[in-house]
Design an enzyme around this catalytic site. Structure first.
Site, mmCIF file in Angstrom:
data_model
loop_
_atom_site.group_PDB
_atom_site.id
_atom_site.type_symbol
_atom_site.label_atom_id
_atom_site.label_comp_id
_atom_site.label_asym_id
_atom_site.label_seq_id
_atom_site.Cartn_x
_atom_site.Cartn_y
_atom_site.Cartn_z
ATOM 1 N N LEU A 80 -9.931 5.181 2.969
ATOM 2 C CA LEU A 80 -8.678 4.447 2.904
ATOM 3 C C LEU A 80 -9.040 2.959 3.003
ATOM 4 O O LEU A 80 -9.774 2.565 3.919
ATOM 5 C CB LEU A 80 -7.772 4.836 4.078
ATOM 6 C CG LEU A 80 -6.433 4.101 4.040
ATOM 7 C CD1 LEU A 80 -5.508 4.743 3.011
ATOM 8 C CD2 LEU A 80 -5.772 4.082 5.399
ATOM 9 N N ARG B 294 10.117 26.453 -2.464
ATOM 10 C CA ARG B 294 8.664 26.288 -2.505
ATOM 11 C C ARG B 294 8.079 26.658 -3.862
ATOM 12 O O ARG B 294 8.235 27.789 -4.328
ATOM 13 C CB ARG B 294 8.006 27.130 -1.411
ATOM 14 C CG ARG B 294 6.511 26.876 -1.284
ATOM 15 C CD ARG B 294 5.894 27.669 -0.136
ATOM 16 N NE ARG B 294 4.484 27.332 0.013
ATOM 17 C CZ ARG B 294 3.495 27.891 -0.687
ATOM 18 N NH1 ARG B 294 3.784 28.804 -1.590
ATOM 19 N NH2 ARG B 294 2.249 27.514 -0.496
ATOM 20 N N HIS C 207 4.486 24.944 -6.253
ATOM 21 C CA HIS C 207 3.486 23.877 -6.151
ATOM 22 C C HIS C 207 3.816 22.654 -6.989
ATOM 23 O O HIS C 207 3.625 21.536 -6.553
ATOM 24 C CB HIS C 207 2.096 24.412 -6.514
ATOM 25 C CG HIS C 207 1.499 25.251 -5.423
ATOM 26 N ND1 HIS C 207 2.011 26.479 -5.080
ATOM 27 C CD2 HIS C 207 0.461 25.019 -4.589
ATOM 28 C CE1 HIS C 207 1.312 26.973 -4.073
ATOM 29 N NE2 HIS C 207 0.360 26.107 -3.759
ATOM 30 N N ARG D 146 0.840 -1.208 0.000
ATOM 31 C CA ARG D 146 0.000 0.000 0.000
ATOM 32 C C ARG D 146 0.873 1.256 0.000
ATOM 33 O O ARG D 146 0.546 2.248 -0.669
ATOM 34 C CB ARG D 146 -0.946 0.010 1.207
ATOM 35 C CG ARG D 146 -1.877 1.217 1.179
ATOM 36 C CD ARG D 146 -2.932 1.179 2.255
ATOM 37 N NE ARG D 146 -2.358 1.217 3.583
ATOM 38 C CZ ARG D 146 -3.044 1.085 4.710
ATOM 39 N NH1 ARG D 146 -4.361 0.888 4.658
ATOM 40 N NH2 ARG D 146 -2.450 1.130 5.881
ATOM 41 N N LYS E 90 -2.776 7.225 1.250
ATOM 42 C CA LYS E 90 -2.415 7.359 2.663
ATOM 43 C C LYS E 90 -1.394 8.481 2.815
ATOM 44 O O LYS E 90 -0.195 8.266 2.985
ATOM 45 C CB LYS E 90 -1.887 6.029 3.227
ATOM 46 C CG LYS E 90 -1.947 5.987 4.750
ATOM 47 C CD LYS E 90 -1.894 4.582 5.289
ATOM 48 C CE LYS E 90 -1.715 4.536 6.789
ATOM 49 N NZ LYS E 90 -2.844 5.031 7.568
#
Ligand code: PDD
Length: 283
Positions: free
Chosen positions: A204, A103, A105, A55, A148
């Site tokens: 999830l 930084r 996006h 996963r 997740k």
């Protein structure tokens, strides 16, 4: 208050928790641009470890984080040794961020991911004796709950809201149906049929959820992966939560609907808890 773990693994180094530091430009910190896993070591083995590691891999692929997973096994080994947890019952936390970059996006190119892990000593109870009282809350999270990711502010806000009022968990409601809880999956039982939300982008797909579905199949219990309407909770006979640390927790009450008084969980929940315990004992 929970304690810090004895050691932290960070990008190849084993450190004391106070020495484990990341850059403020780590995208995990700036954007929540990161993936995690939580797996329990039980009787010296990672419980359904393979499924957890698969996963992790899947989640990383869904967000295009390139990560060399061949280093995981030896790194976990080193971490457990340094933490005095080799072969011991513990909970392993693994986090992989996209890495450090100025930084912006869009995904940076040629950036090494950050790998951080720690393990905390914990022996899970044979059977979770919780009789959870939970409340429903609007699901204000994003539409990719199947990933997740550590971007968990929606889960954190919901959990804080309900635990401050003395409840065990928040059950999310989206479009009139129950999706999952802030850190667990949720199941219902009606006339011996087991219901849980389908594993789509609204939940999830918990490893414990998958184990419970396997158990149901072994016990020839009928399962329907169908969402339950919030307004039909009062027609359900039992409910329970599943998760790595929660295992299987019986739900005594959702909002005003009381499934049972006292400490006597429903028959199906008890049956599943016993079957789950057998699987843990076998491994
Ligand atoms: N939480 N749904 C959500 C939103 C979760 O955060 C979790 C697990 C689950 C159950 O998944 P699993 O059975 O694989 O543990 C379902 C982990 C344990 C956590 O965030 O600590």
């Amino acid at each position: 208050m929970t304690e810090y773990p004895k050691k932290v693994y960070l990008n190849g180094k084993i450190l004391n928790h106070s020495e484990a530091k990341i850059s403020v430009f780590d995208r995990g910190f700036l954007f929540g641009d990161s993936i995690y896993e939580v797996v329990a070591q039980i009787n010296g083995k990672f419980f359904y470890g393979q499924k957890h590691f698969q996963r992790l891999d899947k989640s990383l692929k869904k967000v295009d984080i390139t990560f060399d997973k061949s280093i995981l096994e030896s790194s976990i080994h080193k971490l457990l040794e340094a933490s005095d947890l080799t072969g011991q019952d513990c909970i392993l936390y693994i986090q992989v961020t996209r890495g450090i970059a100025p930084r912006a996006h869009s995904y940076p190119q040629n950036v090494a991911p950050t790998l951080m892990m720690y393990a905390s000593r914990k022996t899970l109870p044979d059977i979770n004796q919780t009789h959870a009282s939970v409340i429903t809350i609007p699901d204000q999270r994003w539409l990719r709950c199947d990933i997740k990711t550590t971007s968990l502010i929606g889960n954190v806000m919901a959990n804080d809201h309900v635990t401050k009022q003395g409840y065990y968990e928040a059950l999310f409601v989206r479009n009139g149906v129950i999706t999952e809880a802030s850190h667990c999956n949720v199941f219902f039982v009606k006339n011996n049929v087991i219901y849980t939300h389908p594993a789509n982008e609204f939940i999830l797909n918990g490893i414990t959820r998958q184990i419970v579905l396997e158990i149901c199949s072994d016990l020839h219990l009928e399962v329907r992966e169908e969402a339950i309407q919030q307004n039909s909770i009062n027609q359900m006979h039992e409910a329970f939560l599943t998760g790595t640390t929660v295992q299987i927790a019986s739900v005594r009450q959702i909002d005003d609907h009381i499934f049972y008084d006292g400490e006597e969980s429903g028959e199906v929940v008890k049956k599943l808890q016993q079957a789950f315990l057998k699987i843990k004992d076998k491994q």
